[in-house]
Design a protein around this motif. Structure first.
Motif, PDB file in Angstrom:
ATOM      1  N   LEU A 129       1.047  -1.185  -0.002  1.00  0.00           N
ATOM      2  CA  LEU A 129       0.024   0.091  -0.012  1.00  0.00           C
ATOM      3  C   LEU A 129       0.629   1.307   0.088  1.00  0.00           C
ATOM      4  N   LEU A 157      -0.561   3.865  -0.445  1.00  0.00           N
ATOM      5  CA  LEU A 157      -1.469   4.505   0.405  1.00  0.00           C
ATOM      6  C   LEU A 157      -1.089   3.738   1.593  1.00  0.00           C
ATOM      7  N   THR A 215      -6.868   9.439  -2.406  1.00  0.00           N
ATOM      8  CA  THR A 215      -7.604   8.838  -3.355  1.00  0.00           C
ATOM      9  C   THR A 215      -8.559   9.560  -3.981  1.00  0.00           C
ATOM     10  N   LEU A 267     -10.259   1.638  -3.222  1.00  0.00           N
ATOM     11  CA  LEU A 267      -9.560   2.155  -2.051  1.00  0.00           C
ATOM     12  C   LEU A 267     -10.114   3.645  -2.116  1.00  0.00           C
ATOM     13  N   HIS A 314      -9.982   5.595   1.349  1.00  0.00           N
ATOM     14  CA  HIS A 314      -8.879   5.979   2.160  1.00  0.00           C
ATOM     15  C   HIS A 314      -8.640   7.354   2.438  1.00  0.00           C
ATOM     16  N   ALA A 337      -4.022   9.238  -6.610  1.00  0.00           N
ATOM     17  CA  ALA A 337      -3.666   7.738  -6.596  1.00  0.00           C
ATOM     18  C   ALA A 337      -4.705   7.367  -7.764  1.00  0.00           C
ATOM     19  N   GLY A 381      -4.256   2.127  -6.486  1.00  0.00           N
ATOM     20  CA  GLY A 381      -3.538   2.623  -4.972  1.00  0.00           C
ATOM     21  C   GLY A 381      -2.110   3.070  -5.450  1.00  0.00           C
TER      22      GLY A 381
END
Length: 445
Positions: free
Chosen positions: A8, A10, A156, A197, A200, A232, A236
């Motif tokens: 990730l 992220l 995101t 995602l 996020h 993103a 991700g």
């Protein structure tokens, strides 16, 4: 090159989950551009319980008792003419009426939001004490002496979270690759989150600024404005040039071919790192953007990443003039996933497996989640930085970095990890100490 989604970029060590299970591709409901999930019916708000400290009054003062005068025989005097009558002097009311006792501010402020009782992260960093020092920020309907501080969340993308109603802005979509963007085109003016995602960035923003409104969670600065900047893709991953341009735009600097940002930010939160490049140091494009943003007067707060490695090889965690944050557990130690090293300036609550950070999210069961990762640590620092700017709006990025790191709580035994090389900065974020020191100084007024 590092392209693994599971680590990730992220910076959540665990994917946000659905129904209490780990998310798998396609498992979290996607947010089509401009649309959001239904908002759960909130519980009835409960008024906050604020107990002022008892006012200590000095004991009543009484004049000392004088001994009686000795009475002695005296020769009778001649009759005296009575003196003329004169008015008594006027006694000021302030002397006749005792002064009203000065109210002592409460030692702590505890929001009525139902999730707050489980937000161990907020009590760990001393938020109840910090809020009590800034009553105009947390008082419902109160007006701050300064305009709301704008925080950009580069992540995101936009989700219209009820926790941020009226204070979240759909910024700009900087994902240039139509395949990775998931919305059918490249860069555009709709920064809505897309894909598994998508939420996020919503979680990160809620930690920073969720309202104190008797529902959901309590954010660090409930008056802050959030600008969501999408960098993103649906996978991700973050392209370095997209990140560099997003940094510039978020701070109000010009980006060719992109309309100007009408809401430039004073604090930028980056719970991510750039992909498609070697993890051997700060990418030059990102460093140039960081330097320009820093010169513009905006603070960049960065998550250290979740590979249990030296953060100096990551962009932007290893760049100059950023405030790099790693995770700490509730006990003040480094969880295994959290990156470390000399580029890390401070730690903040990021949670660990089985004990994540409680947050509100439209994508969670009952509107709640408990993710962990340096993605969660960074917004704690960004939120406190925005709170400091609410009270001292002229603090520079350098002054903010110094204030936050200088007032951090030391790690247990002086270190976050038994291995001497695995350092975590000056300590764990201490919001109460940082606000107290800022208010005691005229710096940044």
């Amino acid at each position: 090159m590092k392209l693994s989604l599971l680590t990730l970029p992220l910076l959540c060590a665990a994917l946000l989950s659905v129904g209490g299970q780990a998310a798998t591709p396609g498992n979290i409901p996607a947010l089509p551009p401009g649309q959001t999930l239904p908002v759960p019916k909130p519980p009835a708000p409960k008024p906050p319980v604020v107990k002022p400290l008892p006012v200590q009054m000095p004991p009543a003062q009484t004049p000392p008792i004088q001994p009686p005068l000795e009475i002695a025989p005296a020769t009778p005097l001649r009759p005296q003419t009575a003196p003329p009558l004169v008015p008594l002097p006027v006694v000021p009311p302030s002397i006749l009426t005792p002064p009203k006792p000065v109210a002592v501010p409460p030692a702590a402020y505890r929001p009525a939001d139902p999730l707050f009782t489980r937000q161990w992260d907020m009590t760990t960093i001393g938020m109840p004490q910090a809020w009590a020092l800034l009553p105009e920020i947390v008082k419902k309907g109160g007006v701050s002496q300064t305009p709301p501080v704008t925080v950009a969340v580069l992540d995101t993308g936009f989700v219209n979270s009820p926790e941020l109603a009226g204070r979240v802005v759909n910024g700009y979509d900087f994902v240039h690759d139509p395949v990775r963007s998931g919305d059918g085109d490249g860069r555009d003016t709709d920064a809505s989150g897309v894909g598994q995602l998508a939420y996020h960035g919503e979680v990160v923003a809620n930690i920073i600024a969720a309202a104190h409104d008797g529902r959901g969670m309590a954010g660090i600065n409930p008056t802050a404005r959030i600008v969501q900047v999408r960098v993103a893709g649906t996978d991700g991953l973050i392209d370095p040039q997209d990140l560099a341009d997003g940094l510039l735009w978020a701070a109000g600097l010009a980006v060719p071919g992109v309309p100007a940002n009408p809401n430039p930010a004073k604090v930028l939160n980056l719970s991510l790192f750039a992909d498609f490049i070697p993890l051997t140091g700060c990418d030059a494009r990102i460093q140039n953007a960081v330097s320009a943003v820093n010169a513009k007067g905006a603070l960049i707060v960065v998550g250290a990443a979740n590979d249990g490695a030296d953060a100096s090889g990551y962009s932007p965690a290893g760049c100059r003039n950023v405030l790099t944050v790693t995770s700490a557990t509730q006990q003040g130690t480094r969880p295994d996933y959290a990156n470390w090293g000399r580029s890390v300036a401070i730690a903040a609550p990021g949670g660990e497996t089985g004990h994540g950070v409680p947050v509100s999210s439209l994508s969670g069961p009952g509107g709640e989640r408990s993710p962990n990762g340096t993605s969660m640590a960074a917004p704690h620092v960004a939120g406190v930085a925005s709170l400091l700017l609410s009270a001292r709006p002229r603090l520079t990025p350098t002054q903010l970095r110094a204030l936050l790191t200088r007032t951090a709580t030391p790690f247990p035994g002086g270190r976050c990890d038994p291995a001497p090389a695995r350092t975590c900065g000056s300590g764990t974020l201490n919001a109460a100490a940082a606000v107290r020191e800022a208010l005691a100084s005229s710096l940044g007024k």
